[in-house]
Design a protein around this motif. Sequence first.
Motif, PDB file in Angstrom:
ATOM      1  N   LEU A   9     -17.930 -32.076  10.888  1.00  0.00           N
ATOM      2  CA  LEU A   9     -18.511 -31.608   9.632  1.00  0.00           C
ATOM      3  C   LEU A   9     -18.993 -30.170   9.812  1.00  0.00           C
ATOM      4  O   LEU A   9     -19.828 -29.895  10.659  1.00  0.00           O
ATOM      5  N   GLN A  10     -18.441 -29.275   8.995  1.00  0.00           N
ATOM      6  CA  GLN A  10     -18.765 -27.854   9.128  1.00  0.00           C
ATOM      7  C   GLN A  10     -19.416 -27.340   7.844  1.00  0.00           C
ATOM      8  O   GLN A  10     -18.770 -27.299   6.800  1.00  0.00           O
ATOM      9  N   PRO A  11     -20.679 -26.940   7.896  1.00  0.00           N
ATOM     10  CA  PRO A  11     -21.331 -26.360   6.720  1.00  0.00           C
ATOM     11  C   PRO A  11     -20.946 -24.896   6.556  1.00  0.00           C
ATOM     12  O   PRO A  11     -20.976 -24.120   7.518  1.00  0.00           O
ATOM     13  N   LEU A  12     -20.553 -24.536   5.332  1.00  0.00           N
ATOM     14  CA  LEU A  12     -20.193 -23.162   4.999  1.00  0.00           C
ATOM     15  C   LEU A  12     -21.006 -22.717   3.791  1.00  0.00           C
ATOM     16  O   LEU A  12     -21.637 -23.541   3.112  1.00  0.00           O
ATOM     17  N   SER A  13     -20.974 -21.410   3.503  1.00  0.00           N
ATOM     18  CA  SER A  13     -21.723 -20.880   2.356  1.00  0.00           C
ATOM     19  C   SER A  13     -20.842 -19.935   1.546  1.00  0.00           C
ATOM     20  O   SER A  13     -20.070 -19.150   2.109  1.00  0.00           O
ATOM     21  N   GLU A  14     -20.964 -20.028   0.236  1.00  0.00           N
ATOM     22  CA  GLU A  14     -20.387 -19.063  -0.693  1.00  0.00           C
ATOM     23  C   GLU A  14     -21.511 -18.615  -1.622  1.00  0.00           C
ATOM     24  O   GLU A  14     -21.878 -19.321  -2.560  1.00  0.00           O
ATOM     25  N   ASN A  15     -22.079 -17.462  -1.321  1.00  0.00           N
ATOM     26  CA  ASN A  15     -23.249 -16.974  -2.051  1.00  0.00           C
ATOM     27  C   ASN A  15     -22.948 -15.792  -2.969  1.00  0.00           C
ATOM     28  O   ASN A  15     -23.834 -15.329  -3.680  1.00  0.00           O
ATOM     29  N   GLN A  16     -21.709 -15.298  -2.948  1.00  0.00           N
ATOM     30  CA  GLN A  16     -21.380 -14.118  -3.744  1.00  0.00           C
ATOM     31  C   GLN A  16     -21.046 -14.467  -5.196  1.00  0.00           C
ATOM     32  O   GLN A  16     -21.418 -13.739  -6.114  1.00  0.00           O
ATOM     33  N   ALA A  63     -29.375 -34.680  -3.539  1.00  0.00           N
ATOM     34  CA  ALA A  63     -29.462 -36.114  -3.827  1.00  0.00           C
ATOM     35  C   ALA A  63     -28.151 -36.845  -3.534  1.00  0.00           C
ATOM     36  O   ALA A  63     -28.154 -38.045  -3.229  1.00  0.00           O
ATOM     37  N   ASP A  64     -27.021 -36.134  -3.622  1.00  0.00           N
ATOM     38  CA  ASP A  64     -25.716 -36.770  -3.420  1.00  0.00           C
ATOM     39  C   ASP A  64     -25.294 -36.825  -1.963  1.00  0.00           C
ATOM     40  O   ASP A  64     -24.415 -37.625  -1.601  1.00  0.00           O
ATOM     41  N   LEU A  65     -25.891 -35.994  -1.116  1.00  0.00           N
ATOM     42  CA  LEU A  65     -25.391 -35.851   0.252  1.00  0.00           C
ATOM     43  C   LEU A  65     -25.405 -37.141   1.079  1.00  0.00           C
ATOM     44  O   LEU A  65     -24.420 -37.423   1.776  1.00  0.00           O
ATOM     45  N   LYS A  91     -26.590 -28.432   7.623  1.00  0.00           N
ATOM     46  CA  LYS A  91     -26.673 -27.921   8.995  1.00  0.00           C
ATOM     47  C   LYS A  91     -27.266 -28.956   9.941  1.00  0.00           C
ATOM     48  O   LYS A  91     -26.771 -29.145  11.058  1.00  0.00           O
ATOM     49  N   ALA A  92     -28.309 -29.631   9.496  1.00  0.00           N
ATOM     50  CA  ALA A  92     -28.942 -30.656  10.337  1.00  0.00           C
ATOM     51  C   ALA A  92     -28.003 -31.828  10.573  1.00  0.00           C
ATOM     52  O   ALA A  92     -27.926 -32.367  11.689  1.00  0.00           O
ATOM     53  N   THR A  93     -27.271 -32.223   9.537  1.00  0.00           N
ATOM     54  CA  THR A  93     -26.338 -33.349   9.659  1.00  0.00           C
ATOM     55  C   THR A  93     -25.191 -33.003  10.594  1.00  0.00           C
ATOM     56  O   THR A  93     -24.755 -33.824  11.404  1.00  0.00           O
ATOM     57  N   ALA A  94     -24.685 -31.764  10.490  1.00  0.00           N
ATOM     58  CA  ALA A  94     -23.538 -31.350  11.295  1.00  0.00           C
ATOM     59  C   ALA A  94     -23.846 -31.375  12.785  1.00  0.00           C
ATOM     60  O   ALA A  94     -22.957 -31.622  13.612  1.00  0.00           O
TER      61      ALA A  94
END
Length: 316
Positions: free
Chosen positions: A70-77, A23-25, A60-63
């Motif tokens: 704009l680089q999308p990254l993930s921290e899932n651990q 909602a904030d993006l 990812k779609a926005t980037a």
Amino acid sequence: MVNDQNSFLPKVSVVIPIYNGEADLPDLINCLLSQTYPKEQVEYLLVDNHSCDRTLAILKATAENSAINLQPLSENQIQSSYAARNTGIRAANSEIIAFTDADCRPQPQWLHSLIQPFVNPEVVIVAGEILALPGDSLLEQFAEQQETLSQKHTLNHKFCPYGQTANLAIHRHVFNTSGLFRPHLTTGGDADICWRILKADLGRLEFAPDAIVQHRHRQTLQELSSQWRRYGRSNRYLHDLHGVDLMPEMKGQEYLYRWLRWLLKEVPQASWQAIAHQGSWVDLFTTPIGLYTARERSLGQRTAQLPEQAKIIDWL
């Protein structure tokens, strides 16, 4: 180097942790697009922290079609905004790393103003100001009146000043000595990292009042309770990590005195001032809301226990 806002334009990496921020993006990305800092000098590292909504897909779609880097990254651990920030720091290609949050709204001059103090090589941390987004509810107006989120509170901390990661920039080289954020810490990590840097005498902290982000205040008692209990947990964690004094807890007699004073003195006075347009109706509820937040903070502090894992510091 000449202190000229037009000549001091180093490359900057902006790290933003995001958890269920769908909602904030739109508003956040619009704010990033509106920055006056040269677009070619900035990379925006938006780190999804194992969201359950469409955050990562939207990023990812926005980037793919963005006018900014704009680089999308993930921290899932690790489920922690500090672990997500560490992921962004490791991926950063700039010497200056700025931080804000998904529910913040950086104003157009934010990044430009936040970076300028780094022209002085002694400055390694810069904190910008945090102001309230407009709100109509009683709780939002109370928080705005009290300037709950303002950096002036943290910059005047009696143990050691610090800046909140909602509006903060740090020179990357200090991480080699101080380490990164404690990835398993859930609150208090902004104070912890600033204190480790400042106590190690790695450089100065400076305030940039014109570097403004706006932040939404809590609208419900449940949100307010969660906020102030988190502040209480932070007090306990920082006590265990740095020996900071715990916040004094209000005793029963003091509670009773404050309630009686409110009923017998403040209510008539604040009501009359509001009717005469010499004050706000928010003033009528300042004491009861303040007592509520003090109680919630005390509960958070009293019941918190620092996990052993939270003592771990990440490194580059």
